[in-house]
Design a protein around this motif. Structure first.
Motif, PDB file in Angstrom:
ATOM      1  N   GLN A  87      58.820  80.732  20.469  1.00 38.03           N
ATOM      2  CA  GLN A  87      57.948  81.577  19.668  1.00 38.03           C
ATOM      3  C   GLN A  87      56.924  80.728  18.923  1.00 38.03           C
ATOM      4  OE1 GLN A  87      60.860  83.761  17.352  1.00 38.03           O
ATOM      5  NE2 GLN A  87      61.356  85.117  19.059  1.00 38.03           N
ATOM      6  N   GLU A  88      56.042  81.384  18.218  1.00 30.60           N
ATOM      7  CA  GLU A  88      54.943  80.700  17.543  1.00 30.60           C
ATOM      8  C   GLU A  88      55.441  79.600  16.614  1.00 30.60           C
ATOM      9  OE1 GLU A  88      51.732  81.102  17.876  1.00 30.60           O
ATOM     10  OE2 GLU A  88      51.490  83.003  18.934  1.00 30.60           O
ATOM     11  N   THR A  89      56.538  79.828  15.931  1.00 27.60           N
ATOM     12  CA  THR A  89      57.040  78.855  14.958  1.00 27.60           C
ATOM     13  C   THR A  89      57.710  77.657  15.626  1.00 27.60           C
ATOM     14  OG1 THR A  89      59.079  80.151  14.801  1.00 27.60           O
ATOM     15  CG2 THR A  89      57.374  80.567  13.148  1.00 27.60           C
ATOM     16  N   ASP A  90      58.048  77.792  16.928  1.00 25.56           N
ATOM     17  CA  ASP A  90      58.777  76.734  17.625  1.00 25.56           C
ATOM     18  C   ASP A  90      57.872  75.804  18.428  1.00 25.56           C
ATOM     19  OD1 ASP A  90      61.158  78.001  16.808  1.00 25.56           O
ATOM     20  OD2 ASP A  90      61.027  79.361  18.512  1.00 25.56           O
ATOM     21  N   TYR A  91      56.701  76.279  18.752  1.00 25.69           N
ATOM     22  CA  TYR A  91      55.951  75.652  19.834  1.00 25.69           C
ATOM     23  C   TYR A  91      54.499  75.485  19.439  1.00 25.69           C
ATOM     24  CZ  TYR A  91      56.683  74.585  24.784  1.00 25.69           C
ATOM     25  OH  TYR A  91      56.880  73.965  25.982  1.00 25.69           O
ATOM     26  N   ASP A  92      54.044  74.246  19.319  1.00 25.86           N
ATOM     27  CA  ASP A  92      52.648  74.030  18.973  1.00 25.86           C
ATOM     28  C   ASP A  92      51.872  73.321  20.083  1.00 25.86           C
ATOM     29  OD1 ASP A  92      53.357  71.263  16.687  1.00 25.86           O
ATOM     30  OD2 ASP A  92      53.771  71.563  18.816  1.00 25.86           O
ATOM     31  N   GLN A  93      52.546  73.111  21.229  1.00 25.03           N
ATOM     32  CA  GLN A  93      51.888  72.530  22.388  1.00 25.03           C
ATOM     33  C   GLN A  93      52.179  73.406  23.600  1.00 25.03           C
ATOM     34  OE1 GLN A  93      53.270  68.523  22.738  1.00 25.03           O
ATOM     35  NE2 GLN A  93      52.166  67.798  20.933  1.00 25.03           N
ATOM     36  N   GLU A  94      51.352  73.234  24.641  1.00 25.77           N
ATOM     37  CA  GLU A  94      51.532  74.020  25.864  1.00 25.77           C
ATOM     38  C   GLU A  94      51.753  75.494  25.527  1.00 25.77           C
ATOM     39  OE1 GLU A  94      53.550  71.921  29.293  1.00 25.77           O
ATOM     40  OE2 GLU A  94      54.586  71.034  27.606  1.00 25.77           O
ATOM     41  N   GLY A 118      56.806  82.586  24.751  1.00 31.71           N
ATOM     42  CA  GLY A 118      57.412  83.821  25.250  1.00 31.71           C
ATOM     43  C   GLY A 118      58.544  83.612  26.220  1.00 31.71           C
ATOM     44  N   ILE A 119      58.670  82.381  26.791  1.00 36.07           N
ATOM     45  CA  ILE A 119      59.743  82.150  27.752  1.00 36.07           C
ATOM     46  C   ILE A 119      61.080  82.028  27.027  1.00 36.07           C
ATOM     47  CG2 ILE A 119      58.158  80.998  29.328  1.00 36.07           C
ATOM     48  CD1 ILE A 119      59.442  78.333  28.548  1.00 36.07           C
ATOM     49  N   PHE A 120      62.174  82.137  27.801  1.00 38.98           N
ATOM     50  CA  PHE A 120      63.522  82.033  27.249  1.00 38.98           C
ATOM     51  C   PHE A 120      64.229  80.814  27.831  1.00 38.98           C
ATOM     52  CE2 PHE A 120      62.331  86.487  27.233  1.00 38.98           C
ATOM     53  CZ  PHE A 120      62.688  86.910  25.969  1.00 38.98           C
ATOM     54  N   SER A 121      64.904  80.072  26.978  1.00 30.61           N
ATOM     55  CA  SER A 121      65.739  78.942  27.412  1.00 30.61           C
ATOM     56  C   SER A 121      64.994  77.973  28.323  1.00 30.61           C
ATOM     57  CB  SER A 121      66.994  79.468  28.124  1.00 30.61           C
ATOM     58  OG  SER A 121      67.717  80.342  27.293  1.00 30.61           O
ATOM     59  N   GLN A 122      63.723  77.748  28.049  1.00 28.40           N
ATOM     60  CA  GLN A 122      62.892  76.778  28.770  1.00 28.40           C
ATOM     61  C   GLN A 122      62.598  77.172  30.221  1.00 28.40           C
ATOM     62  OE1 GLN A 122      61.507  74.226  27.227  1.00 28.40           O
ATOM     63  NE2 GLN A 122      62.585  74.558  25.308  1.00 28.40           N
ATOM     64  N   SER A 123      62.984  78.370  30.640  1.00 24.04           N
ATOM     65  CA  SER A 123      62.711  78.808  32.009  1.00 24.04           C
ATOM     66  C   SER A 123      61.291  79.346  32.113  1.00 24.04           C
ATOM     67  CB  SER A 123      63.691  79.908  32.430  1.00 24.04           C
ATOM     68  OG  SER A 123      63.306  80.467  33.680  1.00 24.04           O
ATOM     69  N   VAL A 124      60.480  78.748  33.006  1.00 27.39           N
ATOM     70  CA  VAL A 124      59.099  79.197  33.157  1.00 27.39           C
ATOM     71  C   VAL A 124      58.972  80.307  34.203  1.00 27.39           C
ATOM     72  CG1 VAL A 124      58.114  77.011  32.403  1.00 27.39           C
ATOM     73  CG2 VAL A 124      58.595  77.366  34.837  1.00 27.39           C
ATOM     74  N   SER A 125      60.079  80.781  34.720  1.00 23.83           N
ATOM     75  CA  SER A 125      60.056  81.865  35.711  1.00 23.83           C
ATOM     76  C   SER A 125      59.603  83.173  35.066  1.00 23.83           C
ATOM     77  CB  SER A 125      61.450  82.061  36.316  1.00 23.83           C
ATOM     78  OG  SER A 125      61.539  83.288  37.003  1.00 23.83           O
ATOM     79  N   ALA A 126      58.542  83.745  35.604  1.00 21.87           N
ATOM     80  CA  ALA A 126      58.072  85.033  35.096  1.00 21.87           C
ATOM     81  C   ALA A 126      59.104  86.120  35.355  1.00 21.87           C
ATOM     82  CB  ALA A 126      56.743  85.407  35.753  1.00 21.87           C
ATOM     83  N   THR A 127      59.829  86.013  36.461  1.00 21.49           N
ATOM     84  CA  THR A 127      60.842  87.010  36.794  1.00 21.49           C
ATOM     85  C   THR A 127      62.017  86.929  35.822  1.00 21.49           C
ATOM     86  OG1 THR A 127      60.218  86.771  39.111  1.00 21.49           O
ATOM     87  CG2 THR A 127      62.263  87.930  38.650  1.00 21.49           C
ATOM     88  N   ASP A 128      62.423  85.717  35.473  1.00 17.13           N
ATOM     89  CA  ASP A 128      63.500  85.535  34.501  1.00 17.13           C
ATOM     90  C   ASP A 128      63.097  86.145  33.162  1.00 17.13           C
ATOM     91  OD1 ASP A 128      65.983  84.551  33.585  1.00 17.13           O
ATOM     92  OD2 ASP A 128      65.014  82.803  32.730  1.00 17.13           O
ATOM     93  N   THR A 129      61.857  85.902  32.762  1.00 21.19           N
ATOM     94  CA  THR A 129      61.355  86.477  31.512  1.00 21.19           C
ATOM     95  C   THR A 129      61.273  87.999  31.616  1.00 21.19           C
ATOM     96  OG1 THR A 129      60.055  84.471  31.119  1.00 21.19           O
ATOM     97  CG2 THR A 129      59.457  86.421  29.837  1.00 21.19           C
ATOM     98  N   SER A 169      56.003  81.482  38.868  1.00 21.01           N
ATOM     99  CA  SER A 169      55.911  80.848  37.557  1.00 21.01           C
ATOM    100  C   SER A 169      54.571  80.145  37.444  1.00 21.01           C
ATOM    101  CB  SER A 169      57.048  79.828  37.371  1.00 21.01           C
ATOM    102  OG  SER A 169      56.823  78.685  38.171  1.00 21.01           O
ATOM    103  N   LEU A 170      54.369  79.468  36.344  1.00 13.89           N
ATOM    104  CA  LEU A 170      53.122  78.737  36.154  1.00 13.89           C
ATOM    105  C   LEU A 170      52.941  77.631  37.183  1.00 13.89           C
ATOM    106  CD1 LEU A 170      52.993  78.319  32.259  1.00 13.89           C
ATOM    107  CD2 LEU A 170      51.625  79.863  33.667  1.00 13.89           C
ATOM    108  N   THR A 171      54.033  77.206  37.782  1.00 21.83           N
ATOM    109  CA  THR A 171      53.968  76.099  38.741  1.00 21.83           C
ATOM    110  C   THR A 171      54.404  76.492  40.152  1.00 21.83           C
ATOM    111  OG1 THR A 171      56.209  75.406  38.102  1.00 21.83           O
ATOM    112  CG2 THR A 171      54.364  74.397  36.928  1.00 21.83           C
ATOM    113  N   GLU A 172      54.683  77.753  40.386  1.00 19.79           N
ATOM    114  CA  GLU A 172      55.196  78.199  41.697  1.00 19.79           C
ATOM    115  C   GLU A 172      54.483  79.490  42.068  1.00 19.79           C
ATOM    116  OE1 GLU A 172      56.887  80.171  44.513  1.00 19.79           O
ATOM    117  OE2 GLU A 172      58.018  80.784  42.736  1.00 19.79           O
ATOM    118  N   TYR A 173      53.706  79.455  43.158  1.00 22.30           N
ATOM    119  CA  TYR A 173      52.784  80.544  43.465  1.00 22.30           C
ATOM    120  C   TYR A 173      53.262  81.476  44.579  1.00 22.30           C
ATOM    121  CZ  TYR A 173      49.676  78.112  40.334  1.00 22.30           C
ATOM    122  OH  TYR A 173      49.145  77.532  39.215  1.00 22.30           O
TER     123      TYR A 173
END
Length: 255
Positions: free
Chosen positions: A136-143, A148-159, A221-225
């Motif tokens: 969330q906003e308070t946790d993350y000031d880079q990238e 909005g992701i959960f548990s570091q998973s960048v999968s849009a489907t997981d989210t 995901s951001l890295t898998e098309y």
């Protein structure tokens, strides 16, 4: 059937529901794998999603047929409630770190319209666990594209699957616990912002071989098309649910 009123598939749906109910174990769980042609049960096979899917489909079919004033089997609902009791009790015994943000269980609790204290308590606990695991906003000031992701998973489907489950129980808490409802809305809104980055819009689709064919779909995901139908389905389902919720929200206009 629910959307169109077409009842031609109901015989198959009833048959499948009867099979699921007949597959229920004494403890409320379900037999998940039968080896053919021997008809032997694989007692070591277990997939958590299957449990929630079975609960949801039994409750959903019961509710759809009841709303259409068609014959229903109360055994379907009883089986769903027993299975939900088992899943909730198993999760309640786990530490937060071991507890899944199980969208199928949340779907099931919502579809059952459960008023059981242990069901509602576990659902509220899952909401808090999801919030704690979200960037969330308070946790993350880079990238910031990962907010909005959960548990570091960048999968849009997981989210998206987590958004689906949280969204499904929103109305239950909106009526009885506005604090939990507010948390759900905050978490799902931020998650949706992330999900929308994985949609093939014109500025991304234009680089693909057949832009018109994939326009509007969702990639991994951001890295898998890669694009699959379940990627789009989970995102679409969460968007429809969120649109219904937001449609009922009061809009504060800045002047």
């Amino acid at each position: 059937t629910e959307s169109t009123g077409d009842t031609k598939y109901l015989p198959e749906a009833r048959s499948l529901a009867d099979y699921i109910r007949a597959s229920q174990r004494e403890d409320g769980g379900f037999i998940q794998k039968v080896m053919l042609p021997e008809n032997t049960i694989d007692n070591n096979f277990f997939v958590r999603d299957y449990q929630g899917e079975a609960i949801f489909c039994l409750a959903k079919l019961y509710n759809v047929l009841k709303a259409m004033k068609l014959p229903v089997e109360k055994d379907w609902l009883m089986a769903a409630e027993r299975a939900a009791d088992l899943a909730v009790s198993q999760d309640a015994a786990k530490h937060d770190e071991e507890t899944l943000v199980d969208h199928w269980l949340l779907y099931s609790i919502a579809e059952l319209g459960s008023k059981k204290t242990n069901h509602l308590n576990q659902a509220a606990r899952i909401v808090q666990i999801a919030s704690d695991r979200q960037l969330q906003e308070t946790d993350y000031d880079q990238e910031r594209d990962r907010l909005g992701i959960f548990s570091q998973s960048v999968s849009a489907t997981d989210t998206a699957s987590k958004t689906e489950g949280l969204c499904a129980i929103y109305n239950m808490f909106n009526q009885n616990d506005p604090v939990i409802a507010k948390t759900i809305l905050e978490v799902t809104t931020l998650a949706m912002r992330y999900q929308l980055q994985e949609q093939y819009r014109p500025e991304k689709a234009m680089y693909m071989r057949d832009p018109q064919r994939i326009l509007g779909g969702f990639f991994g995901s951001l890295t898998e098309y890669e694009m699959r139908n379940d990627y789009t389905q989970h995102n679409l389902s969460s968007m429809i649910c969120m649109a219904r919720i937001l449609k009922e929200q009061e809009v504060a206009w800045n002047t």
